[in-house]
Design a protein around this motif. Structure first.
Motif, PDB file in Angstrom:
ATOM      1  N   LYS A   5      -7.092 -10.752  -6.506  1.00  0.00           N
ATOM      2  CA  LYS A   5      -7.784 -11.853  -7.206  1.00  0.00           C
ATOM      3  C   LYS A   5      -8.678 -11.228  -8.304  1.00  0.00           C
ATOM      4  O   LYS A   5      -8.963 -11.850  -9.074  1.00  0.00           O
ATOM      5  N   LEU A   6      -9.225 -10.214  -8.219  1.00  0.00           N
ATOM      6  CA  LEU A   6     -10.276  -9.385  -9.271  1.00  0.00           C
ATOM      7  C   LEU A   6      -9.561  -8.823 -10.201  1.00  0.00           C
ATOM      8  O   LEU A   6     -10.120  -7.778 -10.908  1.00  0.00           O
ATOM      9  N   ASN A   7      -8.361  -8.972 -10.345  1.00  0.00           N
ATOM     10  CA  ASN A   7      -7.548  -8.471 -11.505  1.00  0.00           C
ATOM     11  C   ASN A   7      -6.768  -9.612 -12.140  1.00  0.00           C
ATOM     12  O   ASN A   7      -5.504  -9.239 -12.644  1.00  0.00           O
ATOM     13  N   SER A   8      -7.233 -10.792 -11.860  1.00  0.00           N
ATOM     14  CA  SER A   8      -6.836 -11.898 -12.724  1.00  0.00           C
ATOM     15  C   SER A   8      -7.613 -12.996 -12.960  1.00  0.00           C
ATOM     16  O   SER A   8      -8.630 -13.139 -12.384  1.00  0.00           O
ATOM     17  N   GLY A   9      -7.231 -13.998 -13.732  1.00  0.00           N
ATOM     18  CA  GLY A   9      -8.100 -15.368 -13.940  1.00  0.00           C
ATOM     19  C   GLY A   9      -9.356 -14.971 -14.549  1.00  0.00           C
ATOM     20  O   GLY A   9     -10.389 -15.542 -14.355  1.00  0.00           O
ATOM     21  N   GLY A  10      -9.255 -13.923 -15.408  1.00  0.00           N
ATOM     22  CA  GLY A  10     -10.606 -13.621 -16.098  1.00  0.00           C
ATOM     23  C   GLY A  10     -11.365 -12.267 -15.626  1.00  0.00           C
ATOM     24  O   GLY A  10     -12.240 -11.793 -16.338  1.00  0.00           O
ATOM     25  N   TRP A  11     -10.703 -11.843 -14.197  1.00  0.00           N
ATOM     26  CA  TRP A  11     -11.489 -10.867 -13.862  1.00  0.00           C
ATOM     27  C   TRP A  11     -10.638  -9.602 -14.131  1.00  0.00           C
ATOM     28  O   TRP A  11      -9.362  -9.618 -14.220  1.00  0.00           O
ATOM     29  N   VAL A  12     -11.383  -8.327 -14.358  1.00  0.00           N
ATOM     30  CA  VAL A  12     -11.038  -7.221 -14.723  1.00  0.00           C
ATOM     31  C   VAL A  12     -11.418  -5.686 -13.877  1.00  0.00           C
ATOM     32  O   VAL A  12     -12.618  -5.816 -13.775  1.00  0.00           O
ATOM     33  N   THR A  13     -10.583  -5.407 -12.992  1.00  0.00           N
ATOM     34  CA  THR A  13     -10.988  -4.342 -12.196  1.00  0.00           C
ATOM     35  C   THR A  13     -11.256  -3.136 -12.996  1.00  0.00           C
ATOM     36  O   THR A  13     -10.318  -2.597 -13.785  1.00  0.00           O
ATOM     37  N   LYS A  14     -12.385  -2.602 -12.712  1.00  0.00           N
ATOM     38  CA  LYS A  14     -12.977  -1.427 -13.701  1.00  0.00           C
ATOM     39  C   LYS A  14     -12.888  -0.263 -13.004  1.00  0.00           C
ATOM     40  O   LYS A  14     -12.782   0.692 -13.592  1.00  0.00           O
ATOM     41  N   GLY A  15     -13.126  -0.272 -11.465  1.00  0.00           N
ATOM     42  CA  GLY A  15     -13.071   0.708 -10.766  1.00  0.00           C
ATOM     43  C   GLY A  15     -12.238   0.525  -9.286  1.00  0.00           C
ATOM     44  O   GLY A  15     -12.857  -0.673  -8.570  1.00  0.00           O
ATOM     45  N   LEU A  16     -11.611   1.256  -8.878  1.00  0.00           N
ATOM     46  CA  LEU A  16     -10.935   1.307  -7.364  1.00  0.00           C
ATOM     47  C   LEU A  16     -11.116   2.427  -6.666  1.00  0.00           C
ATOM     48  O   LEU A  16     -10.009   3.440  -7.253  1.00  0.00           O
ATOM     49  N   TYR A  17     -11.981   3.055  -5.930  1.00  0.00           N
ATOM     50  CA  TYR A  17     -11.789   4.429  -5.407  1.00  0.00           C
ATOM     51  C   TYR A  17     -12.687   4.596  -4.108  1.00  0.00           C
ATOM     52  O   TYR A  17     -13.426   3.713  -3.556  1.00  0.00           O
ATOM     53  N   HIS A  18     -12.251   5.611  -3.237  1.00  0.00           N
ATOM     54  CA  HIS A  18     -12.999   5.929  -2.107  1.00  0.00           C
ATOM     55  C   HIS A  18     -14.325   6.785  -2.385  1.00  0.00           C
ATOM     56  O   HIS A  18     -14.029   7.863  -3.384  1.00  0.00           O
ATOM     57  N   ASP A  19     -15.265   6.355  -1.857  1.00  0.00           N
ATOM     58  CA  ASP A  19     -16.573   7.277  -2.324  1.00  0.00           C
ATOM     59  C   ASP A  19     -16.730   8.540  -1.346  1.00  0.00           C
ATOM     60  O   ASP A  19     -15.906   8.653  -0.705  1.00  0.00           O
ATOM     61  N   ASN A  20     -18.050   9.266  -1.528  1.00  0.00           N
ATOM     62  CA  ASN A  20     -18.070  10.515  -0.974  1.00  0.00           C
ATOM     63  C   ASN A  20     -18.812  10.323   0.493  1.00  0.00           C
ATOM     64  O   ASN A  20     -19.493  11.317   0.925  1.00  0.00           O
ATOM     65  N   SER A  21     -18.961   9.107   1.014  1.00  0.00           N
ATOM     66  CA  SER A  21     -19.766   8.982   2.224  1.00  0.00           C
ATOM     67  C   SER A  21     -18.632   9.457   3.355  1.00  0.00           C
ATOM     68  O   SER A  21     -17.571   9.687   3.130  1.00  0.00           O
ATOM     69  N   PRO A  22     -19.437   9.777   4.388  1.00  0.00           N
ATOM     70  CA  PRO A  22     -18.407  10.258   5.496  1.00  0.00           C
ATOM     71  C   PRO A  22     -17.230   9.593   5.955  1.00  0.00           C
ATOM     72  O   PRO A  22     -15.850  10.093   6.278  1.00  0.00           O
ATOM     73  N   ASN A  23     -17.153   8.112   5.740  1.00  0.00           N
ATOM     74  CA  ASN A  23     -16.036   7.345   5.940  1.00  0.00           C
ATOM     75  C   ASN A  23     -15.204   7.173   4.846  1.00  0.00           C
ATOM     76  O   ASN A  23     -14.308   6.216   4.791  1.00  0.00           O
ATOM     77  N   LYS A  24     -15.607   7.733   3.747  1.00  0.00           N
ATOM     78  CA  LYS A  24     -14.840   7.653   2.361  1.00  0.00           C
ATOM     79  C   LYS A  24     -14.349   5.986   2.089  1.00  0.00           C
ATOM     80  O   LYS A  24     -13.488   5.642   2.073  1.00  0.00           O
ATOM     81  N   ALA A  25     -15.688   5.317   2.266  1.00  0.00           N
ATOM     82  CA  ALA A  25     -15.439   3.813   2.169  1.00  0.00           C
ATOM     83  C   ALA A  25     -14.931   3.460   0.693  1.00  0.00           C
ATOM     84  O   ALA A  25     -15.025   4.172  -0.214  1.00  0.00           O
ATOM     85  N   LEU A  26     -13.997   2.397   0.636  1.00  0.00           N
ATOM     86  CA  LEU A  26     -13.306   1.858  -0.463  1.00  0.00           C
ATOM     87  C   LEU A  26     -14.487   1.066  -1.372  1.00  0.00           C
ATOM     88  O   LEU A  26     -14.853   0.182  -0.857  1.00  0.00           O
ATOM     89  N   ASN A  27     -14.443   1.523  -2.706  1.00  0.00           N
ATOM     90  CA  ASN A  27     -15.296   0.671  -3.576  1.00  0.00           C
ATOM     91  C   ASN A  27     -14.409   0.147  -4.749  1.00  0.00           C
ATOM     92  O   ASN A  27     -13.351   0.544  -5.154  1.00  0.00           O
ATOM     93  N   LEU A  28     -14.835  -1.214  -4.887  1.00  0.00           N
ATOM     94  CA  LEU A  28     -14.391  -1.856  -6.120  1.00  0.00           C
ATOM     95  C   LEU A  28     -15.178  -2.573  -6.954  1.00  0.00           C
ATOM     96  O   LEU A  28     -16.128  -3.291  -6.485  1.00  0.00           O
ATOM     97  N   VAL A  29     -15.050  -2.495  -8.085  1.00  0.00           N
ATOM     98  CA  VAL A  29     -16.053  -2.576  -9.332  1.00  0.00           C
ATOM     99  C   VAL A  29     -15.110  -3.530 -10.350  1.00  0.00           C
ATOM    100  O   VAL A  29     -14.059  -3.222 -10.603  1.00  0.00           O
ATOM    101  N   ALA A  30     -15.538  -4.967 -10.674  1.00  0.00           N
ATOM    102  CA  ALA A  30     -14.780  -5.907 -11.520  1.00  0.00           C
ATOM    103  C   ALA A  30     -15.729  -6.490 -12.427  1.00  0.00           C
ATOM    104  O   ALA A  30     -16.849  -6.774 -12.034  1.00  0.00           O
TER     105      ALA A  30
END
Length: 204
Positions: A137-162
């Motif tokens: 959804k965050l890459n459609s309808g006016g939304w543009v995904t700017k970042g999608l990555y796993h961070d450096n936390s112990p659990n490598k949490a998935l991050n999404l920026v739009a």
């Protein structure tokens, strides 16, 4: 349009405290590091995703003219839209949006709205479903995904920026799959509004 996460900060808001939330979604991060990140990229990752009291000076883009009430209502609607985008039943945390001054501008005239909240799916296994729905959804309808990555936390949490240029907002989502209660930490923040002539900013 807008913002990208800054080093060392990520949206985790259990406990409902707005006072510790910095304005963490800023344009410089992603524009300088580049867009088109994949889930395997770690560039620009926020590191240890915990609450922070660090204040970050930012130069937010112009969001136009609105009263504080109008801008807060617009940001709340975006948060509601994100809840619908997740597409799974769950509990959204409180409190509601807050208002802060725009760095370097008259605090009685200019302001930005931020809304930190968590979404905890009713079924822990739905956390992956919710994130997949948001990615679409965050890459459609006016939304543009700017970042999608796993961070450096112990659990490598998935991050999404739009970003959404039309709505003058950006969202930063972190997936906390390994927590006892899996949830999505969500930050919605607006550009810099100016109040109409004769009005002043209601800070809260």
């Amino acid at each position: 349009m807008f913002y990208g996460p800054r080093s060392g900060l990520a949206p985790r808001h259990r406990g409902g405290s707005l006072r510790s939330l910095p304005l963490v979604l800023v344009l410089t991060g992603l524009l300088l590091s580049g867009c088109g990140m994949t889930e395997n990229d770690s560039t620009g990752s926020p590191g240890n995703p915990t609450d922070s009291t660090e204040e970050i000076p930012v130069n937010l883009p112009d969001a136009g003219t609105a009263t504080t009430e109008e801008a807060v209502a617009a940001v709340k609607e975006v948060s509601s839209e994100l809840y619908r985008f997740a597409g799974v039943p769950g509990n959204a945390s409180e409190p509601g949006p807050g208002v802060k001054e725009c760095e370097g501008k008259d605090p009685d005239t200019y302001f930005t709205v931020y809304h930190p909240w968590n979404l905890a799916p009713a079924k822990p296994g739905d956390i992956d479903v919710a994130m997949e729905n948001l990615k679409k959804k965050l890459n459609s309808g006016g939304w543009v995904t700017k970042g999608l990555y796993h961070d450096n936390s112990p659990n490598k949490a998935l991050n999404l920026v739009a970003d959404n240029d039309a709505k003058k907002v950006s969202v930063w989502i972190v997936q906390y799959s390994e927590d006892t209660t899996p949830s999505l930490g969500i930050n919605v923040t607006s550009g810099c509004y100016r109040v109409p002539e004769g009005h002043t900013v209601d800070h809260f």
